[in-house]
Design a protein around this motif. Structure first.
Motif, PDB file in Angstrom:
ATOM      1  N   PHE A 224      44.825  32.315  37.315  1.00  0.00           N
ATOM      2  CA  PHE A 224      43.605  31.463  37.120  1.00  0.00           C
ATOM      3  C   PHE A 224      42.452  31.797  37.973  1.00  0.00           C
ATOM      4  O   PHE A 224      41.864  31.193  38.868  1.00  0.00           O
ATOM      5  CB  PHE A 224      44.212  30.054  37.362  1.00  0.00           C
TER       6      PHE A 224
ATOM      7  N   SER B  15      38.885  34.598  37.164  1.00  0.00           N
ATOM      8  CA  SER B  15      38.346  35.714  36.387  1.00  0.00           C
ATOM      9  C   SER B  15      37.751  36.495  37.241  1.00  0.00           C
ATOM     10  O   SER B  15      37.510  37.753  36.511  1.00  0.00           O
ATOM     11  CB  SER B  15      37.131  35.100  35.630  1.00  0.00           C
TER      12      SER B  15
ATOM     13  N   GLN C  60      41.824  37.377  33.732  1.00  0.00           N
ATOM     14  CA  GLN C  60      41.524  36.290  32.993  1.00  0.00           C
ATOM     15  C   GLN C  60      40.206  36.110  32.413  1.00  0.00           C
ATOM     16  O   GLN C  60      39.386  36.264  32.976  1.00  0.00           O
ATOM     17  CB  GLN C  60      41.777  34.813  34.109  1.00  0.00           C
TER      18      GLN C  60
ATOM     19  N   PHE D 175      45.232  35.136  30.075  1.00  0.00           N
ATOM     20  CA  PHE D 175      45.378  36.248  30.907  1.00  0.00           C
ATOM     21  C   PHE D 175      45.646  37.466  30.217  1.00  0.00           C
ATOM     22  O   PHE D 175      46.720  37.637  29.643  1.00  0.00           O
ATOM     23  CB  PHE D 175      46.424  35.805  31.824  1.00  0.00           C
TER      24      PHE D 175
END
Length: 197
Positions: free
Chosen positions: A102, A104, A126, A145
């Protein structure tokens, strides 16, 4: 003195911090049931008559960290793994392989094939956009993901492939997309039911 027309007790409590644990749902007794589908490049799909169940069977303390035993079947084969989460990662133990992240801003590289002669390389990260997907268990807003898989063979006929790991808050893994290297179709594992024993 200012007056307020809404009682503070009626206001929803904002979620200021989201952690991977809200998506991983690692709690003893949680289970997930999935059906598999084969999806052709043209979008047509066929049910595979294959159903898998995964369950959090136990927790254990390893290296001072609480970890969870997830067992069941995956593609019809027995599966037993130890998982743990941090604020932004869901990882396997002892490999510490990220299976959901979680965050990016981070990127992870994974080789596929023999250790001394990989056949493809995956770049996982992600995706920032929330994806709304429908599976037999319902409609869910998911974080993906995603792995972008590039073959190391120059004449590989199937181009760039994508492995999707779609997780929903308060649910867990909702849908997974993978492939057989030599086949053009995708294999999708879709959530049918989930809950707690």
């Amino acid at each position: 003195m200012a007056a307020c027309s809404t009682n503070d007790q009626d206001l929803p409590v904002p979620r200021l911090i989201t952690t991977v644990s809200e998506y991983s749902q690692l709690e003893v007794g949680n289970y997930w049931i999935y059906d598999w589908f084969e999806v052709q490049p043209d979008g047509s799909e066929t049910p595979m008559e294959l159903r898998d169940t995964l369950r959090i069977e136990a927790d254990t303390l390893i290296e001072g960290r609480t970890m969870f035993v997830r067992a069941g079947t995956f593609m019809g084969q027995p599966r037993h793994e130890i998982l743990y989460d941090s604020i932004s990662h869901l990882l396997t133990y002892p490999e510490r392989l990220p299976i959901f992240v979680f965050d990016s801003s981070q990127e992870f590289i994974r080789n596929f094939g023999p250790v001394d002669a990989p056949i493809s390389i995956g770049t996982y990260r992600q995706k920032t956009a929330v994806e709304t997907i429908e599976v037999p268990a319902g409609v869910f807003d998911c974080i993906n993901f995603q792995g972008t898989i590039e073959s190391l063979e120059l004449d590989y006929p199937h181009g760039t492939r994508f492995n999707n790991n779609l997780y929903a808050r308060d649910v867990g893994l909702v849908q997974l997309t993978t492939q057989f290297y030599s086949q053009p179709s995708d294999l999708e594992m879709r959530l049918v039911d989930f809950g707690r024993d």
